[in-house]
Design a protein around this motif. Sequence first.
Motif, PDB file in Angstrom:
ATOM      1  N   LEU A 146      -1.933 101.888  37.800  1.00  0.00           N
ATOM      2  CA  LEU A 146      -2.888 102.731  38.504  1.00  0.00           C
ATOM      3  C   LEU A 146      -4.288 102.498  37.926  1.00  0.00           C
ATOM      4  O   LEU A 146      -4.448 102.394  36.713  1.00  0.00           O
ATOM      5  CB  LEU A 146      -2.513 104.208  38.353  1.00  0.00           C
ATOM      6  CG  LEU A 146      -1.240 104.669  39.054  1.00  0.00           C
ATOM      7  CD1 LEU A 146      -0.905 106.097  38.651  1.00  0.00           C
ATOM      8  CD2 LEU A 146      -1.389 104.569  40.569  1.00  0.00           C
ATOM      9  N   ILE A 151      -4.243  98.822  44.870  1.00  0.00           N
ATOM     10  CA  ILE A 151      -4.014 100.264  44.783  1.00  0.00           C
ATOM     11  C   ILE A 151      -5.303 101.047  45.015  1.00  0.00           C
ATOM     12  O   ILE A 151      -5.291 102.105  45.647  1.00  0.00           O
ATOM     13  CB  ILE A 151      -3.379 100.622  43.416  1.00  0.00           C
ATOM     14  CG1 ILE A 151      -1.925 100.128  43.381  1.00  0.00           C
ATOM     15  CG2 ILE A 151      -3.437 102.127  43.166  1.00  0.00           C
ATOM     16  CD1 ILE A 151      -1.187 100.444  42.097  1.00  0.00           C
ATOM     17  N   MET A 191      -0.616 112.213  43.868  1.00  0.00           N
ATOM     18  CA  MET A 191      -0.864 111.138  42.920  1.00  0.00           C
ATOM     19  C   MET A 191      -0.457 111.525  41.501  1.00  0.00           C
ATOM     20  O   MET A 191      -0.165 110.665  40.673  1.00  0.00           O
ATOM     21  CB  MET A 191      -2.333 110.732  42.958  1.00  0.00           C
ATOM     22  CG  MET A 191      -2.721 109.936  44.202  1.00  0.00           C
ATOM     23  SD  MET A 191      -1.746 108.410  44.413  1.00  0.00           S
ATOM     24  CE  MET A 191      -2.187 107.530  42.899  1.00  0.00           C
ATOM     25  N   SER A 214       7.957 107.502  47.631  1.00  0.00           N
ATOM     26  CA  SER A 214       7.676 106.232  46.945  1.00  0.00           C
ATOM     27  C   SER A 214       8.958 105.483  46.630  1.00  0.00           C
ATOM     28  O   SER A 214       9.032 104.256  46.811  1.00  0.00           O
ATOM     29  CB  SER A 214       6.899 106.494  45.649  1.00  0.00           C
ATOM     30  OG  SER A 214       5.642 107.063  45.909  1.00  0.00           O
ATOM     31  N   ILE A 239       1.486 103.262  47.285  1.00  0.00           N
ATOM     32  CA  ILE A 239       0.966 103.201  45.910  1.00  0.00           C
ATOM     33  C   ILE A 239       2.118 103.354  44.926  1.00  0.00           C
ATOM     34  O   ILE A 239       2.246 102.597  43.957  1.00  0.00           O
ATOM     35  CB  ILE A 239      -0.089 104.308  45.674  1.00  0.00           C
ATOM     36  CG1 ILE A 239      -1.323 104.058  46.539  1.00  0.00           C
ATOM     37  CG2 ILE A 239      -0.476 104.374  44.189  1.00  0.00           C
ATOM     38  CD1 ILE A 239      -2.281 105.243  46.590  1.00  0.00           C
ATOM     39  N   TYR A 259       0.092 106.285  52.574  1.00  0.00           N
ATOM     40  CA  TYR A 259      -0.672 105.515  51.590  1.00  0.00           C
ATOM     41  C   TYR A 259      -0.125 105.755  50.179  1.00  0.00           C
ATOM     42  O   TYR A 259       0.066 104.821  49.394  1.00  0.00           O
ATOM     43  CB  TYR A 259      -2.148 105.917  51.624  1.00  0.00           C
ATOM     44  CG  TYR A 259      -2.959 105.287  52.725  1.00  0.00           C
ATOM     45  CD1 TYR A 259      -3.274 103.929  52.707  1.00  0.00           C
ATOM     46  CD2 TYR A 259      -3.449 106.052  53.785  1.00  0.00           C
ATOM     47  CE1 TYR A 259      -4.047 103.353  53.707  1.00  0.00           C
ATOM     48  CE2 TYR A 259      -4.212 105.487  54.798  1.00  0.00           C
ATOM     49  CZ  TYR A 259      -4.510 104.138  54.753  1.00  0.00           C
ATOM     50  OH  TYR A 259      -5.265 103.562  55.754  1.00  0.00           O
ATOM     51  N   LEU A 279      -5.775 101.559  48.628  1.00  0.00           N
ATOM     52  CA  LEU A 279      -4.820 102.527  49.171  1.00  0.00           C
ATOM     53  C   LEU A 279      -5.203 103.959  48.787  1.00  0.00           C
ATOM     54  O   LEU A 279      -5.045 104.884  49.599  1.00  0.00           O
ATOM     55  CB  LEU A 279      -3.411 102.206  48.667  1.00  0.00           C
ATOM     56  CG  LEU A 279      -2.819 100.879  49.166  1.00  0.00           C
ATOM     57  CD1 LEU A 279      -1.488 100.599  48.473  1.00  0.00           C
ATOM     58  CD2 LEU A 279      -2.636 100.892  50.681  1.00  0.00           C
ATOM     59  N   ILE A 280      -5.725 104.139  47.576  1.00  0.00           N
ATOM     60  CA  ILE A 280      -6.192 105.470  47.166  1.00  0.00           C
ATOM     61  C   ILE A 280      -7.335 105.910  48.075  1.00  0.00           C
ATOM     62  O   ILE A 280      -7.374 107.060  48.545  1.00  0.00           O
ATOM     63  CB  ILE A 280      -6.633 105.469  45.698  1.00  0.00           C
ATOM     64  CG1 ILE A 280      -5.415 105.330  44.770  1.00  0.00           C
ATOM     65  CG2 ILE A 280      -7.400 106.762  45.369  1.00  0.00           C
ATOM     66  CD1 ILE A 280      -5.765 105.220  43.295  1.00  0.00           C
TER      67      ILE A 280
END
Length: 208
Positions: A165, A129, A182, A114, A155, A151, A132-133
Motif C-alpha cells: 500500500l 494501487i 481501507m 478482497s 486493492i 476498487y 485505484l485508491i
Amino acid sequence: MPETSDKQIFHEFYTEKRWNNWLQKVGESNFKLEESGDTPEKDSAIFVNMQDDVILACLKVIATCQRGENSVEETLDILSSIEEIVLKKVDSISEDTDMMIESLQNSLLATFVSFECYLNGDFDQESEISDLIKGAVEAEQDEDFEAALGYVARIGALVLDGKELPGKEMEDMPYGIVAEWMDGIDSIEAAMVGTDSYKEDDGDYEVV
C-alpha cells in the motif's frame, strides 16, 4: 454456493463461539470514546486484535487453497461461512462500542470482497494501487458505493498478491467509508508481514 464436505470448517478456522467470546470481552472492557476523539491506543486495541484474529483465520483458509488442499470454490465457501459469523448484526452493547463494532465490520467487509476478488483472479496485476485508491475516493464522492467497494476489492487482491500500500495516499485519504474499508486492507497487509506467518498457530489473538 458450493457444498463443502464435512471438514469441521467452523471448528478448524473460525467459530461463532470464538466471535462471541470477542464480543463478550468487548462488553467487559467498558470501552468509551474520548470526547476529544483521541482515544488511547490501549483502549481500542481489543478491536484491532479482534479484526486481526478474523483476518489471520481467513489467510489460513486461503493458504489451504494455495497448498492444493481445497479448491477455489471450497475456499470461498469456507470464507463465506466466516463472513456470515462476523458480519451479522450484533446486539447493542453501548453507543461507543456499537460504533466501533460497526466500523470494524465495515473494515472486514472489505477484506472478504478482497479475498473473493483475489481467489477468482478478478484483478489486473499491473494496476497501480494509488490509481485505484483515487478511483475509490472519487466513487465515494459520487455516492457510487458499489463502484468504490469494487476498487477496494481490487486493492485488497493486489495486496494479497504481494503489492504494498502507498503510504502517502493512505495518510491523505479523507475520512469516510472508503477509509474504513481501507483499514481492513491495511490489516491484511500487516497480517502478511513475515514469511507465511499467518500459517502458524493463532498465538495471542486466539480467544477460546
